[in-house]
Design a protein around this motif. Sequence first.
Motif, PDB file in Angstrom:
ATOM      1  N   THR A  56     -21.741 111.290  30.372  1.00  0.00           N
ATOM      2  CA  THR A  56     -22.163 110.634  31.606  1.00  0.00           C
ATOM      3  C   THR A  56     -21.068 109.664  32.029  1.00  0.00           C
ATOM      4  OG1 THR A  56     -24.030 109.556  32.713  1.00  0.00           O
ATOM      5  CG2 THR A  56     -23.434 108.704  30.536  1.00  0.00           C
ATOM      6  N   ARG A  57     -21.220 109.117  33.218  1.00  0.00           N
ATOM      7  CA  ARG A  57     -20.223 108.160  33.705  1.00  0.00           C
ATOM      8  C   ARG A  57     -20.285 106.870  32.888  1.00  0.00           C
ATOM      9  NH1 ARG A  57     -21.944 106.896  38.858  1.00  0.00           N
ATOM     10  NH2 ARG A  57     -23.801 108.066  38.407  1.00  0.00           N
ATOM     11  N   ILE A  58     -19.138 106.390  32.486  1.00  0.00           N
ATOM     12  CA  ILE A  58     -19.054 105.173  31.674  1.00  0.00           C
ATOM     13  C   ILE A  58     -19.529 103.947  32.456  1.00  0.00           C
ATOM     14  CG2 ILE A  58     -16.641 104.663  32.264  1.00  0.00           C
ATOM     15  CD1 ILE A  58     -18.222 104.244  28.764  1.00  0.00           C
ATOM     16  N   GLY A  59     -19.464 103.986  33.789  1.00  0.00           N
ATOM     17  CA  GLY A  59     -19.826 102.829  34.600  1.00  0.00           C
ATOM     18  C   GLY A  59     -21.289 102.744  34.978  1.00  0.00           C
ATOM     19  N   ASN A  60     -22.092 103.784  34.690  1.00  0.00           N
ATOM     20  CA  ASN A  60     -23.511 103.671  35.040  1.00  0.00           C
ATOM     21  C   ASN A  60     -24.248 102.946  33.911  1.00  0.00           C
ATOM     22  OD1 ASN A  60     -24.329 105.574  33.069  1.00  0.00           O
ATOM     23  ND2 ASN A  60     -24.277 107.270  34.510  1.00  0.00           N
ATOM     24  N   ASN A  65     -24.541 101.096  28.376  1.00  0.00           N
ATOM     25  CA  ASN A  65     -25.393 100.756  27.236  1.00  0.00           C
ATOM     26  C   ASN A  65     -25.012 101.548  25.991  1.00  0.00           C
ATOM     27  OD1 ASN A  65     -26.756  99.067  28.959  1.00  0.00           O
ATOM     28  ND2 ASN A  65     -28.498 100.431  29.232  1.00  0.00           N
ATOM     29  N   LEU A  66     -24.718 102.829  26.164  1.00  0.00           N
ATOM     30  CA  LEU A  66     -24.294 103.635  25.019  1.00  0.00           C
ATOM     31  C   LEU A  66     -23.010 103.074  24.421  1.00  0.00           C
ATOM     32  CD1 LEU A  66     -24.982 107.206  26.442  1.00  0.00           C
ATOM     33  CD2 LEU A  66     -26.129 106.179  24.459  1.00  0.00           C
ATOM     34  N   TYR A 120     -16.174 110.129  33.618  1.00  0.00           N
ATOM     35  CA  TYR A 120     -17.096 110.743  32.664  1.00  0.00           C
ATOM     36  C   TYR A 120     -16.550 110.603  31.248  1.00  0.00           C
ATOM     37  CZ  TYR A 120     -20.053 112.446  36.315  1.00  0.00           C
ATOM     38  OH  TYR A 120     -20.923 112.504  37.371  1.00  0.00           O
ATOM     39  N   HIS A 121     -17.353 109.973  30.420  1.00  0.00           N
ATOM     40  CA  HIS A 121     -17.017 109.790  29.013  1.00  0.00           C
ATOM     41  C   HIS A 121     -18.019 110.561  28.158  1.00  0.00           C
ATOM     42  CE1 HIS A 121     -14.232 106.844  30.428  1.00  0.00           C
ATOM     43  NE2 HIS A 121     -13.956 106.405  29.223  1.00  0.00           N
TER      44      HIS A 121
END
Length: 154
Positions: A56-60, A65-66, A120-121
Amino acid sequence: MTNTQPLRDTARRVRDVLGRLDEEQDIWVSTAGAAGEPYLVPLAFLWDATHLWLCTRIGNPTGRNLADGGRVRLALGHTRDVVLLDGEVTVFGPEEVPVEVADAFHKKTGWDPMGSGPAYHWFRVRPTAVEAWNEEPEMVGRHIMRDGVWAEAS
């Protein structure tokens, strides 16, 4: 609705969970922010027989949180066939994810995050605890992994 299936032993529950991890494409991802704000989203995933891989996107909020919390709770199924997984998270940037993981993820899900840009990370989740049950009668014996070790057959 009442489940009329016979109660599953530990070995059967483990087999069922591993089968679902191989077959299902999406999993519920539950995280919390630093101030405790909860987030629950479905994400596509890959099971590589040891880890779950999410992207998922690292900025969302979920990505942040992850990355920041290092822990996650995942869930499969509905309320009458539950699988809960707790895990430790390791973050990989798009240039760090193993090529075989990205390829397998794309093949399984039909989505290629590598073509979606650098935001995306990848998040590798090592399961540390797993619970599985079909309705209330299976609550006893629901812990089929503790401390990262699968339970032995009962």
